[in-house]
Design a protein around this motif. Structure first.
Motif, PDB file in Angstrom:
ATOM      1  N   TYR A 142       0.825  -1.211   0.000  1.00 52.00           N
ATOM      2  CA  TYR A 142       0.000   0.000   0.000  1.00 52.00           C
ATOM      3  C   TYR A 142       0.857   1.258   0.000  1.00 52.00           C
ATOM      4  N   ARG A 143       1.911   1.259   0.795  1.00 52.58           N
ATOM      5  CA  ARG A 143       2.795   2.425   0.839  1.00 52.58           C
ATOM      6  C   ARG A 143       3.522   2.609  -0.490  1.00 52.58           C
ATOM      7  N   SER A 144       3.910   1.513  -1.122  1.00 55.39           N
ATOM      8  CA  SER A 144       4.601   1.603  -2.412  1.00 55.39           C
ATOM      9  C   SER A 144       3.686   2.163  -3.488  1.00 55.39           C
ATOM     10  N   ARG A 145       2.416   1.815  -3.432  1.00 55.30           N
ATOM     11  CA  ARG A 145       1.478   2.372  -4.408  1.00 55.30           C
ATOM     12  C   ARG A 145       1.344   3.877  -4.240  1.00 55.30           C
ATOM     13  N   GLU A 146       1.377   4.358  -2.996  1.00 49.68           N
ATOM     14  CA  GLU A 146       1.335   5.800  -2.777  1.00 49.68           C
ATOM     15  C   GLU A 146       2.563   6.487  -3.369  1.00 49.68           C
ATOM     16  N   ILE A 147       3.729   5.866  -3.212  1.00 51.42           N
ATOM     17  CA  ILE A 147       4.958   6.442  -3.787  1.00 51.42           C
ATOM     18  C   ILE A 147       4.884   6.459  -5.305  1.00 51.42           C
ATOM     19  N   ILE A 148       4.322   5.401  -5.894  1.00 55.57           N
ATOM     20  CA  ILE A 148       4.199   5.344  -7.358  1.00 55.57           C
ATOM     21  C   ILE A 148       3.269   6.440  -7.859  1.00 55.57           C
ATOM     22  N   ARG A 149       2.172   6.695  -7.127  1.00 52.31           N
ATOM     23  CA  ARG A 149       1.269   7.784  -7.529  1.00 52.31           C
ATOM     24  C   ARG A 149       1.949   9.138  -7.405  1.00 52.31           C
ATOM     25  N   GLU A 150       2.766   9.316  -6.387  1.00 49.92           N
ATOM     26  CA  GLU A 150       3.472  10.585  -6.231  1.00 49.92           C
ATOM     27  C   GLU A 150       4.470  10.810  -7.363  1.00 49.92           C
ATOM     28  N   LEU A 151       5.117   9.730  -7.797  1.00 50.68           N
ATOM     29  CA  LEU A 151       6.076   9.856  -8.905  1.00 50.68           C
ATOM     30  C   LEU A 151       5.395   9.861 -10.273  1.00 50.68           C
ATOM     31  N   LYS A 152       4.067   9.602 -10.310  1.00 52.02           N
ATOM     32  CA  LYS A 152       3.288   9.611 -11.549  1.00 52.02           C
ATOM     33  C   LYS A 152       3.841   8.621 -12.573  1.00 52.02           C
ATOM     34  N   LEU A 153       4.110   7.400 -12.104  1.00 53.40           N
ATOM     35  CA  LEU A 153       4.595   6.348 -12.986  1.00 53.40           C
ATOM     36  C   LEU A 153       3.420   5.543 -13.516  1.00 53.40           C
ATOM     37  N   LYS A 168      15.608  -8.789   1.380  1.00 51.64           N
ATOM     38  CA  LYS A 168      15.267  -8.513  -0.010  1.00 51.64           C
ATOM     39  C   LYS A 168      13.757  -8.542  -0.174  1.00 51.64           C
ATOM     40  N   ALA A 169      13.248  -7.684  -1.058  1.00 50.95           N
ATOM     41  CA  ALA A 169      11.816  -7.645  -1.370  1.00 50.95           C
ATOM     42  C   ALA A 169      11.650  -7.584  -2.887  1.00 50.95           C
ATOM     43  N   THR A 170      10.747  -8.422  -3.391  1.00 48.34           N
ATOM     44  CA  THR A 170      10.463  -8.458  -4.824  1.00 48.34           C
ATOM     45  C   THR A 170       9.120  -7.787  -5.065  1.00 48.34           C
ATOM     46  N   PHE A 171       9.099  -6.784  -5.949  1.00 44.82           N
ATOM     47  CA  PHE A 171       7.889  -6.029  -6.275  1.00 44.82           C
ATOM     48  C   PHE A 171       7.422  -6.463  -7.667  1.00 44.82           C
ATOM     49  N   TYR A 172       6.215  -7.018  -7.731  1.00 42.54           N
ATOM     50  CA  TYR A 172       5.647  -7.477  -8.997  1.00 42.54           C
ATOM     51  C   TYR A 172       4.725  -6.391  -9.545  1.00 42.54           C
ATOM     52  N   TYR A 173       4.974  -5.988 -10.784  1.00 44.36           N
ATOM     53  CA  TYR A 173       4.181  -4.925 -11.389  1.00 44.36           C
ATOM     54  C   TYR A 173       3.877  -5.278 -12.839  1.00 44.36           C
ATOM     55  N   SER A 174       2.881  -4.610 -13.386  1.00 48.50           N
ATOM     56  CA  SER A 174       2.509  -4.774 -14.794  1.00 48.50           C
ATOM     57  C   SER A 174       2.375  -3.393 -15.419  1.00 48.50           C
ATOM     58  N   SER A 175       2.780  -3.312 -16.659  1.00 47.91           N
ATOM     59  CA  SER A 175       2.716  -2.038 -17.380  1.00 47.91           C
ATOM     60  C   SER A 175       2.734  -2.331 -18.870  1.00 47.91           C
ATOM     61  N   GLU A 176       2.038  -1.480 -19.630  1.00 45.39           N
ATOM     62  CA  GLU A 176       1.986  -1.658 -21.081  1.00 45.39           C
ATOM     63  C   GLU A 176       3.093  -0.897 -21.800  1.00 45.39           C
ATOM     64  N   GLU A 177       3.911  -0.192 -21.076  1.00 48.10           N
ATOM     65  CA  GLU A 177       5.010   0.539 -21.693  1.00 48.10           C
ATOM     66  C   GLU A 177       6.245   0.448 -20.805  1.00 48.10           C
ATOM     67  N   ARG A 178       7.349   0.893 -21.321  1.00 48.55           N
ATOM     68  CA  ARG A 178       8.606   0.849 -20.581  1.00 48.55           C
ATOM     69  C   ARG A 178       8.581   1.900 -19.474  1.00 48.55           C
ATOM     70  N   VAL A 179       8.989   1.491 -18.258  1.00 50.88           N
ATOM     71  CA  VAL A 179       8.923   2.367 -17.088  1.00 50.88           C
ATOM     72  C   VAL A 179      10.338   2.613 -16.565  1.00 50.88           C
ATOM     73  N   ASP A 180      10.640   3.867 -16.304  1.00 50.81           N
ATOM     74  CA  ASP A 180      11.923   4.225 -15.697  1.00 50.81           C
ATOM     75  C   ASP A 180      11.710   4.322 -14.182  1.00 50.81           C
ATOM     76  N   PHE A 181      12.059   3.248 -13.464  1.00 51.91           N
ATOM     77  CA  PHE A 181      11.798   3.208 -12.026  1.00 51.91           C
ATOM     78  C   PHE A 181      13.087   3.316 -11.211  1.00 51.91           C
TER      79      PHE A 181
END
Length: 394
Positions: A142-153, A168-181
């Motif tokens: 939930y906190r990571s989603r807030e950070i992603i919204r703040e960065l507008k990714l 270590k933590a693995t973050f699973y995400y999906s996107s239709e375009e290339r993301v600079d994270f």
């Protein structure tokens, strides 16, 4: 020992299985996601000849292979401490023996020294730490989603998996375009004090990890038993005479349903003997256009331009008309090439009975409450009249 690594939340953090009471070995699929039945488990194989590679399952149904170099006496369902690239992780033994060799051959995984090893069987202290690690997954997501919204990714974070040693933590995400994270990784690593790994997954894999119920009322195939996601095109729906409605053909992942391929070969075999009608059939009554094909009854329905009726014609008769049109012969009408009279009478009877049932239901539920009340009072009066002579005789 219960399935404490269950991501559905039905088993709780204590490890006690809720509902089935089989303590992590039920066959319903709710406790054992992507479970495999070991049909060779009853065979006695000497210890020296046993295959020393085991299949271990982690959160979300992810499975990896590890070597049992210490010759530990393990059974399916035991929690073990496995080697990772950095640190260790706790998983559950899902398969062992010769079936693992077959699975590795099917998935083209080589048996070499690059495979990680199993350290030991997890003790109570390891499991307690593992439970505390699992409890971090949701708050961090939930906190990571807030950070992603703040960065507008433009990305969707679907799941977070912490390693059992909290390094270590693995973050699973999906996107239709290339993301600079790159900036996102810096923020996540500084806030949660762990090594961050971003892993992009497809929408089908995302639905597999999250799970859910399909329109059929059963659990999603991708989250229970389906592991290979094949490409699905709209031609699969056309071959099965399904309406091309995206809302009905799409699954929870937003892509075409995997079950469209299940019966496709059967339909392809049935369609192999049915002629393809690319142009209207020519008759003296007019051109007959194909409206519908009943694949398994081998009946094709045709209709004329100014006629709302559909005429069922057997497949063999359609083939005869096509041959006649190629030779320049035009039949009088489709009536001479229709199905036998018995089949037509049966079909009309079925359609008539269906309409009769529908009409009776409409009459039943279309009656107003006043009419129902009058009908009930009339029945009561008739009942009293029938009973009154009997009372006088007695």
């Amino acid at each position: 020992m219960g399935c404490i690594s269950c991501s559905s939340g039905g088993c709780g953090t204590s490890g006690a299985v809720a509902g089935c009471g089989s303590n992590g070995s039920c066959g319903t699929g709710g406790c054992n996601k992507m479970n495999v039945f070991d049909w060779l488990s009853d065979m006695d194989i000497p210890v020296a000849q046993r295959f020393d590679v085991l299949e271990v399952k982690f959160k979300g149904g992810r499975k990896e292979y590890f070597r049992n170099v210490n010759q530990l006496d393990l059974t399916t369902g035991d929690f073990v401490v496995c080697e990772m690239q950095s640190g260790y992780h706790i998983g559950m033994v899902s398969l062992q023996g010769e079936l693992v060799r077959l699975q590795m051959k099917r998935k083209k995984v080589l048996v070499n020294d690059d495979l990680k090893v199993i350290y030991r069987v997890a003790n109570e202290k390891d499991l307690e730490k593992h439970t505390q690690t699992i409890a971090r997954d949701l708050p961090v997501m939930y906190r990571s989603r807030e950070i992603i919204r703040e960065l507008k990714l433009n990305m969707k974070l679907s799941d977070v998996e912490f390693q059992s040693d909290n390094t270590k933590a693995t973050f699973y995400y999906s996107s239709e375009e290339r993301v600079d994270f790159r900036e996102l990784i810096k923020l996540l690593a500084s806030e949660f004090r762990v090594r961050v790994e971003m892993r992009q997954i497809s929408l089908r894999q995302e639905a597999s990890r999250l799970g859910g119920l399909g329109s059929c009322g059963r659990e999603l195939c991708c989250s229970t038993w389906l592991t290979d996601f094949k490409s699905i095109s709209t031609s699969a729906a056309r071959y099965q005479n399904l309406s091309l409605n995206p809302s009905k053909l799409s699954g929870q992942c937003g892509r075409l349903k995997c079950c469209l391929n299940y019966e496709l070969e059967t339909y392809m075999d049935a369609l192999s003997d049915i002629p393809s009608v690319n142009a209207p059939l020519k008759t003296k009554k007019g051109n007959a256009f194909l409206q519908k094909t009943d694949i398994f009854k081998r009946i094709m329905y045709f209709g004329f331009e100014k006629d709302n009726n559909w005429y069922p014609v057997a497949v063999d008769k359609v083939r005869e008309i096509l041959d006649m049109n190629k030779k320049g012969i035009v039949p009088e009408s489709l009536e001479i090439m229709l199905m036998p009279e018995m089949a037509l009478a049966q079909e009309r009877k079925e359609a008539g009975s269906l309409n009769t049932d529908l009409e009776s239901l409409d009459r039943k539920y279309s009656e107003s409450p006043q009419k129902k009340k009058k009908k009930k009072n009339r029945n009561n009066r008739n009942k009293n009249r029938n009973q009154s002579p009997k009372a006088e005789k007695s």
